[in-house]
Design a protein around this motif. Structure first.
Motif, short mmCIF file in Angstrom:
data_model
loop_
_atom_site.label_atom_id
_atom_site.label_comp_id
_atom_site.label_asym_id
_atom_site.label_seq_id
_atom_site.Cartn_x
_atom_site.Cartn_y
_atom_site.Cartn_z
N GLU A 138 70.40 66.68 29.09
CA GLU A 138 69.06 66.86 28.52
C GLU A 138 69.01 68.27 28.35
O GLU A 138 68.05 68.74 27.21
N LEU A 139 69.09 69.28 29.29
CA LEU A 139 68.62 70.65 29.35
C LEU A 139 69.40 71.25 28.12
O LEU A 139 68.80 72.16 27.13
N LYS A 140 70.79 71.14 28.03
CA LYS A 140 71.49 71.40 27.22
C LYS A 140 71.30 71.19 25.59
O LYS A 140 71.25 71.67 24.66
N GLU A 141 70.89 69.87 25.45
CA GLU A 141 70.41 69.17 24.21
C GLU A 141 69.09 70.12 23.76
O GLU A 141 69.15 70.25 22.61
N VAL A 142 68.21 70.31 24.71
CA VAL A 142 66.85 70.87 24.31
C VAL A 142 67.13 72.50 24.08
O VAL A 142 66.67 72.85 23.09
N ARG A 153 59.62 61.09 26.71
CA ARG A 153 59.94 60.15 27.72
C ARG A 153 60.11 58.63 26.83
O ARG A 153 60.98 58.05 27.19
N GLU A 154 59.08 58.45 25.82
CA GLU A 154 59.29 57.28 25.08
C GLU A 154 60.57 57.08 23.96
O GLU A 154 61.05 56.26 23.99
N SER A 155 60.69 58.35 23.34
CA SER A 155 61.56 58.36 22.07
C SER A 155 62.76 59.50 22.19
O SER A 155 63.16 59.74 21.32
N GLY A 156 62.57 60.30 23.37
CA GLY A 156 63.61 61.29 23.25
C GLY A 156 63.00 62.56 22.44
O GLY A 156 61.80 62.68 22.00
#
Length: 171
Positions: free
Chosen positions: A7-11, A61-64
């Motif tokens: 998730e961190l990499k994606e952000v 949290r709901e939809s990425g």
């Protein structure tokens, strides 16, 4: 832990690619949240309210990350129905103001369009509103030009003779 790294990499990738300051701020909020910062700390860093930070995180949290996308504001609903808009566009394109009841008017102006809308559809438009409506209808203003190529030569000759009787003698 592995999921969090992904998730961190994606952000991080989104932060690097983002050009919009507002979207960067939203991604930054999520990034700081994933790093373990509190909502109050994030609010202080991005200079937004705690409520705004909570909203961004809730959307995430709901939809990425795609849930953070900025939605266009709904705005006011259109005053003319699609059928009325179609009728208006057809009238402007296929007739001149004189043909629909305006005296001695041969070119459509925003003022005439506003008057026509008021008369036909009982809706009041400002000049700016009418301009935006024309834009939404894919119509743009162009100064009318008269071309002799499309004119009837006989009518032109008759017009010149009636309007300028001495012109023939001067040539």
């Amino acid at each position: 832990m592995i999921l969090e790294n992904k998730e961190l990499k994606e952000v991080e990738n989104r932060l690097i690619q983002e050009k919009s300051r507002r979207m960067f701020e939203r991604y930054q909020t999520v990034y700081l949240h994933l790093l373990g910062y509190s909502n109050q700390q994030i609010a202080s860093i991005i200079r937004r309210s705690d409520r705004t930070v909570r909203t961004y995180i809730q959307h995430y949290r709901e939809s990425g990350l795609d849930g953070l996308q900025i939605q266009s504001p709904p705005g006011r609903s259109e005053r003319l129905t699609e059928e009325q808009q179609t009728q208006l566009k057809k009238t402007i394109m296929e007739s001149i103001p004189h043909e629909v009841g305006f005296s001695a008017k041969f070119n459509w102006t925003l003022e005439l369009i506003c008057e026509f809308i008021q008369r036909e559809f009982e809706q009041s438009y400002s000049l700016r509103g009418a301009s935006k409506l024309m834009h939404r209808l894919n119509m743009s203003y162009t100064k009318p030009t008269y071309t002799l190529a499309a004119a009837d030569e006989e009518k032109q000759k008759e017009f010149v003779e009636k309007t300028f009787p001495g012109l023939k003698k001067l040539r």
